[in-house]
Design a protein around this motif. Sequence first.
Motif, mmCIF file in Angstrom:
data_model
loop_
_atom_site.group_PDB
_atom_site.id
_atom_site.type_symbol
_atom_site.label_atom_id
_atom_site.label_comp_id
_atom_site.label_asym_id
_atom_site.label_seq_id
_atom_site.Cartn_x
_atom_site.Cartn_y
_atom_site.Cartn_z
ATOM 1 N N ILE A 92 2.061 -29.843 11.995
ATOM 2 C CA ILE A 92 1.968 -31.406 12.139
ATOM 3 C C ILE A 92 1.382 -31.815 13.431
ATOM 4 O O ILE A 92 0.468 -32.692 13.448
ATOM 5 C CB ILE A 92 3.231 -32.001 11.813
ATOM 6 N N SER A 93 1.900 -31.410 14.578
ATOM 7 C CA SER A 93 1.482 -31.887 15.779
ATOM 8 C C SER A 93 -0.080 -31.740 16.034
ATOM 9 O O SER A 93 -0.931 -32.688 16.479
ATOM 10 C CB SER A 93 2.079 -31.051 16.940
ATOM 11 N N ILE A 94 -0.435 -30.753 15.566
ATOM 12 C CA ILE A 94 -2.017 -30.243 15.634
ATOM 13 C C ILE A 94 -2.775 -31.330 14.640
ATOM 14 O O ILE A 94 -3.803 -31.691 15.046
ATOM 15 C CB ILE A 94 -2.160 -29.043 15.242
ATOM 16 N N ALA A 95 -2.182 -31.402 13.467
ATOM 17 C CA ALA A 95 -3.080 -32.552 12.429
ATOM 18 C C ALA A 95 -2.870 -34.029 13.061
ATOM 19 O O ALA A 95 -3.981 -34.418 13.121
ATOM 20 C CB ALA A 95 -2.237 -32.361 11.288
ATOM 21 N N ILE A 96 -2.138 -34.360 13.677
ATOM 22 C CA ILE A 96 -1.803 -35.532 14.409
ATOM 23 C C ILE A 96 -2.977 -35.636 15.479
ATOM 24 O O ILE A 96 -3.728 -36.688 15.529
ATOM 25 C CB ILE A 96 -0.550 -36.045 15.008
ATOM 26 N N LYS A 97 -2.904 -34.632 16.362
ATOM 27 C CA LYS A 97 -4.064 -34.765 17.469
ATOM 28 C C LYS A 97 -5.498 -34.526 16.909
ATOM 29 O O LYS A 97 -6.418 -35.492 17.315
ATOM 30 C CB LYS A 97 -3.698 -33.628 18.215
ATOM 31 N N LYS A 98 -5.635 -33.998 15.901
ATOM 32 C CA LYS A 98 -7.083 -33.959 15.127
ATOM 33 C C LYS A 98 -7.336 -35.270 14.649
ATOM 34 O O LYS A 98 -8.502 -35.631 14.765
ATOM 35 C CB LYS A 98 -7.137 -32.892 13.938
ATOM 36 N N ALA A 99 -6.307 -35.853 13.974
ATOM 37 C CA ALA A 99 -6.679 -37.073 13.317
ATOM 38 C C ALA A 99 -6.803 -38.427 14.466
ATOM 39 O O ALA A 99 -7.430 -39.290 14.066
ATOM 40 C CB ALA A 99 -5.648 -37.518 12.470
ATOM 41 N N ASN A 100 -6.288 -38.125 15.408
ATOM 42 C CA ASN A 100 -6.246 -39.213 16.288
ATOM 43 C C ASN A 100 -6.426 -38.494 17.998
ATOM 44 O O ASN A 100 -5.186 -38.405 18.594
ATOM 45 C CB ASN A 100 -4.644 -39.950 16.702
ATOM 46 N N PRO A 101 -7.665 -38.004 18.214
ATOM 47 C CA PRO A 101 -7.984 -37.301 19.429
ATOM 48 C C PRO A 101 -7.600 -38.159 20.907
ATOM 49 O O PRO A 101 -7.244 -37.209 21.864
ATOM 50 C CB PRO A 101 -9.376 -37.068 19.552
ATOM 51 N N LEU A 102 -7.362 -39.260 20.864
ATOM 52 C CA LEU A 102 -6.895 -40.195 22.002
ATOM 53 C C LEU A 102 -5.339 -40.039 22.193
ATOM 54 O O LEU A 102 -4.753 -40.551 23.116
ATOM 55 C CB LEU A 102 -7.544 -41.504 22.170
ATOM 56 N N CYS A 103 -4.735 -39.911 21.160
ATOM 57 C CA CYS A 103 -3.161 -39.860 21.012
ATOM 58 C C CYS A 103 -2.466 -38.951 21.842
ATOM 59 O O CYS A 103 -3.078 -37.631 21.724
ATOM 60 C CB CYS A 103 -2.680 -39.807 19.617
ATOM 61 N N GLU A 104 -1.535 -39.167 22.592
ATOM 62 C CA GLU A 104 -0.903 -38.111 23.413
ATOM 63 C C GLU A 104 0.268 -37.553 22.318
ATOM 64 O O GLU A 104 1.062 -38.221 22.068
ATOM 65 C CB GLU A 104 -0.166 -38.862 24.601
ATOM 66 N N VAL A 105 0.035 -36.300 22.002
ATOM 67 C CA VAL A 105 1.054 -35.774 21.042
ATOM 68 C C VAL A 105 2.007 -34.805 21.834
ATOM 69 O O VAL A 105 1.570 -33.949 22.634
ATOM 70 C CB VAL A 105 0.139 -35.040 20.091
ATOM 71 N N THR A 106 3.260 -34.801 21.433
ATOM 72 C CA THR A 106 4.209 -33.877 21.985
ATOM 73 C C THR A 106 4.932 -33.296 21.053
ATOM 74 O O THR A 106 5.469 -34.000 20.036
ATOM 75 C CB THR A 106 5.256 -34.637 23.029
ATOM 76 N N GLY A 107 5.069 -31.894 20.914
ATOM 77 C CA GLY A 107 5.480 -31.230 19.903
ATOM 78 C C GLY A 107 7.128 -30.620 20.630
ATOM 79 O O GLY A 107 6.993 -30.067 21.419
#
Length: 182
Positions: free
Chosen positions: A14-29
């Motif tokens: 899910i973290s990876i999918a969020i990052k792919k969909a929103n490349p500028l979003c800072e994602v923390t898993g």
Amino acid sequence: CKSVLDVCCGTGDISIAIKKANPLCEVTGLDFSPAMLEVAKKKSGSPDVIKWIEGNALELPFDDDSFDGVCISFGLRNTSDYETVLKEMLRVSKPGGTIACIDSFVPENSFIRFFYNIYFKGIMPHIGGQGKHNEEYNWLANSTEEFMRCSELKSLFISVGVKNVSVKKMMCGACCLHFGEK
């Protein structure tokens, strides 16, 4: 979104999918299992793309109002205290931030539940597990059976203070997405 926390991220899908969909979003898993996080790090490619944190969903190691969105995917039912996890997710979400949970549920409709039980307890372990992973599929069926119902989770969302709660039922209610805002 500017920042998202994926609680109980497991191997990071899910973290990876969020990052792919929103490349500028800072994602923390975040996950309690170092072994799961190692798999997530390898799957995500560059170690700087997503922050991987070992931690406890019952005591999130972040300041109040830290993330624009906080999600948990197929992990809430595996925690020891659903209410505390949701309160922690709400605490670390910024005002106006999104809180989301997707998980497996026993369908509330008795007609659908009859066929769900045949599939989930009888057919799926043999097809999906090919006879080799029956224990894992039995655990999945049992943990879902013991988890609260979809309508109960909606009530819990509301009782901990999540606003504008909505539920999207998928697969005839066998999977539900609950979301709202702080």
